[in-house]
Design a protein around this motif. Structure first.
Motif, PDB file in Angstrom:
ATOM      1  N   LYS A   1       1.002  -1.149  -0.072  1.00 21.15           N
ATOM      2  CA  LYS A   1      -0.180  -0.214   0.200  1.00 21.15           C
ATOM      3  C   LYS A   1       0.797   1.299   0.070  1.00 21.15           C
ATOM      4  O   LYS A   1       0.581   2.111  -0.537  1.00 21.15           O
ATOM      5  N   PHE A   2       1.773   1.120   0.808  1.00 24.52           N
ATOM      6  CA  PHE A   2       2.759   2.340   0.865  1.00 24.52           C
ATOM      7  C   PHE A   2       3.406   2.628  -0.471  1.00 24.52           C
ATOM      8  O   PHE A   2       3.471   3.741  -0.837  1.00 24.52           O
ATOM      9  N   PHE A   3       3.832   1.476  -1.235  1.00 22.94           N
ATOM     10  CA  PHE A   3       4.510   1.802  -2.338  1.00 22.94           C
ATOM     11  C   PHE A   3       3.777   2.117  -3.438  1.00 22.94           C
ATOM     12  O   PHE A   3       4.126   3.107  -4.230  1.00 22.94           O
ATOM     13  N   ASP A   4       2.299   1.790  -3.370  1.00 28.20           N
ATOM     14  CA  ASP A   4       1.493   2.176  -4.505  1.00 28.20           C
ATOM     15  C   ASP A   4       1.027   3.838  -4.229  1.00 28.20           C
ATOM     16  O   ASP A   4       1.187   4.591  -4.942  1.00 28.20           O
ATOM     17  N   CYS A   5       0.950   3.978  -3.138  1.00 30.86           N
ATOM     18  CA  CYS A   5       0.675   5.347  -2.733  1.00 30.86           C
ATOM     19  C   CYS A   5       1.993   6.406  -3.128  1.00 30.86           C
ATOM     20  O   CYS A   5       1.717   7.271  -3.619  1.00 30.86           O
ATOM     21  N   GLY A   6       3.109   5.939  -2.788  1.00 25.73           N
ATOM     22  CA  GLY A   6       4.291   6.632  -3.258  1.00 25.73           C
ATOM     23  C   GLY A   6       4.432   6.835  -4.679  1.00 25.73           C
ATOM     24  O   GLY A   6       4.603   7.885  -5.178  1.00 25.73           O
TER      25      GLY A   6
ATOM     26  N   ALA B   1       1.645   9.204  -5.672  1.00 26.09           N
ATOM     27  CA  ALA B   1       1.976  10.472  -5.086  1.00 26.09           C
ATOM     28  C   ALA B   1       3.063  11.222  -6.125  1.00 26.09           C
ATOM     29  O   ALA B   1       2.836  12.373  -6.700  1.00 26.09           O
ATOM     30  N   ALA B   2       4.026  10.381  -6.623  1.00 18.64           N
ATOM     31  CA  ALA B   2       5.039  10.967  -7.296  1.00 18.64           C
ATOM     32  C   ALA B   2       4.513  11.116  -8.899  1.00 18.64           C
ATOM     33  O   ALA B   2       4.960  12.097  -9.397  1.00 18.64           O
ATOM     34  N   GLY B   3       3.632  10.344  -9.246  1.00 23.61           N
ATOM     35  CA  GLY B   3       3.047  10.708 -10.468  1.00 23.61           C
ATOM     36  C   GLY B   3       2.256  11.810 -10.496  1.00 23.61           C
ATOM     37  O   GLY B   3       2.305  12.683 -11.485  1.00 23.61           O
ATOM     38  N   ALA B   4       1.512  12.165  -9.628  1.00 25.05           N
ATOM     39  CA  ALA B   4       0.701  13.327  -9.377  1.00 25.05           C
ATOM     40  C   ALA B   4       1.440  14.578  -9.210  1.00 25.05           C
ATOM     41  O   ALA B   4       1.139  15.643 -10.010  1.00 25.05           O
TER      42      ALA B   4
END
Ligand SMILES: [Zn+2]
Ligand SMILES: [Zn+2]
Length: 228
Positions: A182-187, A190-193
């Motif tokens: 989950k943390f990786f996906d969120c990262g 977030a980086a993409g955004a």
């Protein structure tokens, strides 16, 4: 299976305490007194108790250190182990004889000292009194006081369990590890955004350069597709 604590104290239900005892009783296949005794020693930490008892060697030691089984009520004349008078005595589960007055005084002293596992009045004995036997041995008032002391301990231990700080760090790391995906996906999201936002800002600030860059990008893409 009878509950050890039947009355409520200070308007607070003793049910959660009885439930904890019942869970331990069912899990270990032991009597309520033994379960209660073990829970007191474990500060009501059922998880820790379960972990320790999963090691058979440790379990044997712990269960042996526990209490004597309950005897049938056997009052008779004899010499009280505490006041040493020859009088009408109760026979305890450890087979020691003690008079009514002495058992009351002894339990009262232990309650005042907030000792939860009530020992035999015979200092040389080393046994603990069977919690269920207390009901027959001590007065109603004293029993109420004892329940109160146990209840205070239960509340203190279960609401604010004393744990080593390292356990909290371990728990935190465990949480991170268990939720790593989950943390990786969120990262990544977030980086993409952030990247998209930066790119959009740059496009707004440099419309001309943007158009020429896009042209070259399209050119590269189209030449690339013609190669394949
Ligand atoms: Zn006595
Ligand atoms: Zn004894």
């Amino acid at each position: 299976m009878a509950d050890i604590f039947r009355d409520n104290v200070g308007g607070i239900s003793t049910a959660p305490m009885n439930e904890s005892i019942a869970r331990t009783t069912n899990l270990l296949g032991i009597g309520v007194d033994r379960a209660f005794f073990l829970l007191l020693q474990y500060r009501w930490n059922e998880d820790q108790l379960r972990r320790d008892l999963s090691c058979l060697e440790k379990a044997a030691i712990l269960l042996n250190r526990s209490i004597e089984p309950l005897l049938e009520s056997q009052s008779r004349n004899g010499t009280c182990v505490r006041c040493l008078e020859y009088t009408w005595c109760e026979r305890l589960s450890c087979h020691d004889l003690v008079c009514r007055q002495c058992i009351d005084d002894h339990v009262q002293e232990q309650i005042i000292a907030r000792t939860l596992t009530i020992s035999c009045p015979n200092e040389l004995c080393g046994c603990y009194l069977n919690p269920s036997s207390l009901e027959e041995l001590i007065s109603v008032e004293l029993r109420h006081d004892y329940t109160q002391v146990v209840m205070d301990d239960f509340i203190a231990q279960t609401r604010f369990p004393r744990r080593h700080p390292i356990e909290y760090i371990g728990q935190g790391l465990g949480f991170l590890w268990n939720n790593k995906k989950k943390f990786f996906d969120c990262g990544v999201i977030a980086a993409g955004a952030v990247g998209a936002l930066k790119l959009n800002n740059w496009r707004k600030e440099n419309p001309r350069t943007w158009a020429s860059k896009m042209e070259s990008v399209l050119l590269i893409l189209s030449s690339g597709s013609s190669v394949f």
